[in-house]
Design a protein around this motif. Sequence first.
Motif, PDB file in Angstrom:
ATOM      1  N   SER A  43       0.852  -1.188   0.000  1.00  0.00           N
ATOM      2  CA  SER A  43       0.000   0.000   0.000  1.00  0.00           C
ATOM      3  C   SER A  43       0.890   1.240   0.000  1.00  0.00           C
ATOM      4  O   SER A  43       1.875   1.298   0.729  1.00  0.00           O
ATOM      5  CB  SER A  43      -0.906   0.024   1.228  1.00  0.00           C
ATOM      6  N   SER A  79      -0.511   4.179   0.664  1.00  0.00           N
ATOM      7  CA  SER A  79      -1.328   5.129   1.409  1.00  0.00           C
ATOM      8  C   SER A  79      -0.536   5.788   2.531  1.00  0.00           C
ATOM      9  O   SER A  79       0.034   5.083   3.382  1.00  0.00           O
ATOM     10  CB  SER A  79      -2.538   4.406   1.999  1.00  0.00           C
ATOM     11  N   PRO A  80      -0.481   7.119   2.585  1.00  0.00           N
ATOM     12  CA  PRO A  80       0.207   7.794   3.697  1.00  0.00           C
ATOM     13  C   PRO A  80      -0.385   7.421   5.051  1.00  0.00           C
ATOM     14  O   PRO A  80       0.342   7.271   6.027  1.00  0.00           O
ATOM     15  CB  PRO A  80       0.007   9.279   3.385  1.00  0.00           C
ATOM     16  N   LYS A  81      -1.704   7.261   5.109  1.00  0.00           N
ATOM     17  CA  LYS A  81      -2.359   6.906   6.374  1.00  0.00           C
ATOM     18  C   LYS A  81      -1.853   5.551   6.875  1.00  0.00           C
ATOM     19  O   LYS A  81      -1.553   5.378   8.057  1.00  0.00           O
ATOM     20  CB  LYS A  81      -3.877   6.871   6.186  1.00  0.00           C
ATOM     21  N   PHE A  82      -1.754   4.586   5.957  1.00  0.00           N
ATOM     22  CA  PHE A  82      -1.251   3.266   6.330  1.00  0.00           C
ATOM     23  C   PHE A  82       0.207   3.352   6.761  1.00  0.00           C
ATOM     24  O   PHE A  82       0.611   2.732   7.754  1.00  0.00           O
ATOM     25  CB  PHE A  82      -1.393   2.301   5.157  1.00  0.00           C
ATOM     26  N   HIS A 101       1.835   5.904   8.087  1.00  0.00           N
ATOM     27  CA  HIS A 101       1.924   6.532   9.404  1.00  0.00           C
ATOM     28  C   HIS A 101       1.513   5.553  10.506  1.00  0.00           C
ATOM     29  O   HIS A 101       2.168   5.462  11.551  1.00  0.00           O
ATOM     30  CB  HIS A 101       1.028   7.770   9.473  1.00  0.00           C
ATOM     31  N   SER A 102       0.440   4.822  10.264  1.00  0.00           N
ATOM     32  CA  SER A 102      -0.058   3.878  11.262  1.00  0.00           C
ATOM     33  C   SER A 102       0.965   2.769  11.526  1.00  0.00           C
ATOM     34  O   SER A 102       1.216   2.402  12.688  1.00  0.00           O
ATOM     35  CB  SER A 102      -1.380   3.262  10.778  1.00  0.00           C
ATOM     36  N   ARG A 119       4.017   4.276  13.467  1.00  0.00           N
ATOM     37  CA  ARG A 119       3.674   4.541  14.869  1.00  0.00           C
ATOM     38  C   ARG A 119       3.645   3.244  15.676  1.00  0.00           C
ATOM     39  O   ARG A 119       4.165   3.171  16.794  1.00  0.00           O
ATOM     40  CB  ARG A 119       2.321   5.232  14.958  1.00  0.00           C
ATOM     41  N   ARG A 167       4.701  14.459   1.541  1.00  0.00           N
ATOM     42  CA  ARG A 167       4.518  13.091   2.022  1.00  0.00           C
ATOM     43  C   ARG A 167       5.533  12.763   3.123  1.00  0.00           C
ATOM     44  O   ARG A 167       5.207  12.072   4.095  1.00  0.00           O
ATOM     45  CB  ARG A 167       4.678  12.117   0.849  1.00  0.00           C
ATOM     46  N   TYR A 227       5.163  12.215   7.692  1.00  0.00           N
ATOM     47  CA  TYR A 227       5.610  10.894   8.141  1.00  0.00           C
ATOM     48  C   TYR A 227       6.664  11.018   9.238  1.00  0.00           C
ATOM     49  O   TYR A 227       6.579  10.354  10.274  1.00  0.00           O
ATOM     50  CB  TYR A 227       6.162  10.105   6.954  1.00  0.00           C
ATOM     51  N   ALA A 243       5.124  12.257  12.459  1.00  0.00           N
ATOM     52  CA  ALA A 243       4.370  11.198  13.142  1.00  0.00           C
ATOM     53  C   ALA A 243       5.315  10.255  13.880  1.00  0.00           C
ATOM     54  O   ALA A 243       5.000   9.789  14.989  1.00  0.00           O
ATOM     55  CB  ALA A 243       3.534  10.422  12.124  1.00  0.00           C
TER      56      ALA A 243
END
Length: 368
Positions: free
Chosen positions: A109, A111-114, A116-117, A120, A147, A151, A154
Motif C-alpha cells: 500500500s 497510502s500515507p495513512k497506512f 503513518h499507522s 507509529r 509526504r 511521516y 508522526a
Amino acid sequence: MSDATLRDSAHMAGVEFGPEDAAVIADLLVRTGVSLVEVGMVSGPNSKDADLVLATHEAVTPERSMTLVVVRDRRQVATALDEAERLGVRHIMYSIPTSEQHAGLKLGSSSPKFLHSLARSAISQAKDRGFHVTFSGEDGARTPKERLVPYVTAGFEAGADRFRLAETVAYLSPWQMEEVIADLTAIEGSEIEIHSHNMLGMAVANSLAAVRAGARWVSATVGGIGERGGNAPLAELLTSLRVLHGDTRFDLTHLTELSRVALKGSGLGEAFQSGPTTPHAFAYELPGQLSHPEAYETLPAELVGNVRELRVRTRLTPALVKWALDGSGVLVDVDAFTPWLVERQERGGGPLLDRDAIHKAAVDFQAA
C-alpha cells in the motif's frame, strides 16, 4: 557518526563478512571515533546475521552497535523485535519505505495513512521494550516533502529517537539535499541522520550538505562499500570534515588499516579506489612532491595511517633517486646510477619501482 559497513555490505553482490572480520572492523571503527557500528539485519526468527551481530557485540558492546529491523506489517515487527531481544540488541534502525513506489512494492500500500499507522505501531512496540529507535525513510530522497514531513513528524510523536533519511536511490544534488534536510530539522524534537549512496559520485558532498542543514548524524561505510554505487566513504568523509571544518574529534590513523581489512574481508581485493587510504593516495614520482609534500597535501599521510611513497617506472631523475636513497646507507654516483637504472627499466618492460626497489637496484649497480 555511524558506520554501515557490516550491514549495507550484505546487500552488495558477492560481499559477505564473517564474524572475525566483523569484530576487527567494529573495533577499528570505535577506535576511530565512530559512535555506532551498524551490523546485520533482522526480519524475523533465526536471523542469518546472528553470528555477525554477536561478534560485533563482543567486540564493542551492544551499546556501540545498531541492527536494522525490517518493517513490513505489525505481526512481522513483533517477531523481529523478539529476535533482536534474543541477540541482545539495544539500538535498532527500522527500515520503512516512504516513497509511493517503494511503499507500494514492499508494504502492499502506498497510502500515507497506512504508512503513518505502521510506523507509529512499530516505534511504540520498540520503545515499550526499551530499544533506542532510529526510523528510516527508505527512498526518502525521492519522497515529496508533502509526504515525507508528515511521516517524520508522526514518527517523532510516536517516541522515535532519530530519523534517517536514506538516499536509497542517488537522486539529490547537495543544494537540494540542504533543502530536504532543513525541512526535517525544522520539525520539533527532531534528530536527523543522512545515509547517502554514491551512484552519482555525490555521497560525501550530500552528507556534508546535510550536516550544513542541521543533520546531527552521518552514515558511512569503509571504502564506500555498498550497493548502488556504494555509500559515503568513511575516510573521505572524515578527512573532509577535518580539512573543511577543522573537526578533530576522530582518530584518523586507523583509516588505512580499516580500508585494508574491509577490502580483504569483502573479497573485493585491491581494486582501484579513490581517497586518502588507498596505496596510491600519497604515491608520487616527482621529486618536488616528495621533498615538499605540504605543497600538495591538505593533510599528511600519517594522519590517516598511510605512508608517503615513491612509485615510478621509467621517469627517473637524479633528484628522485637521491630522495629514494636518502638514509638507506647505499652510496652510489647518482648521476651515473640513474641512466643505468632507466636503461634497465626500459629493457625489462618498466616494472613499478618503489623506494625499496631502488635500494636493491643501487646494490646491483654497485656490484656490476
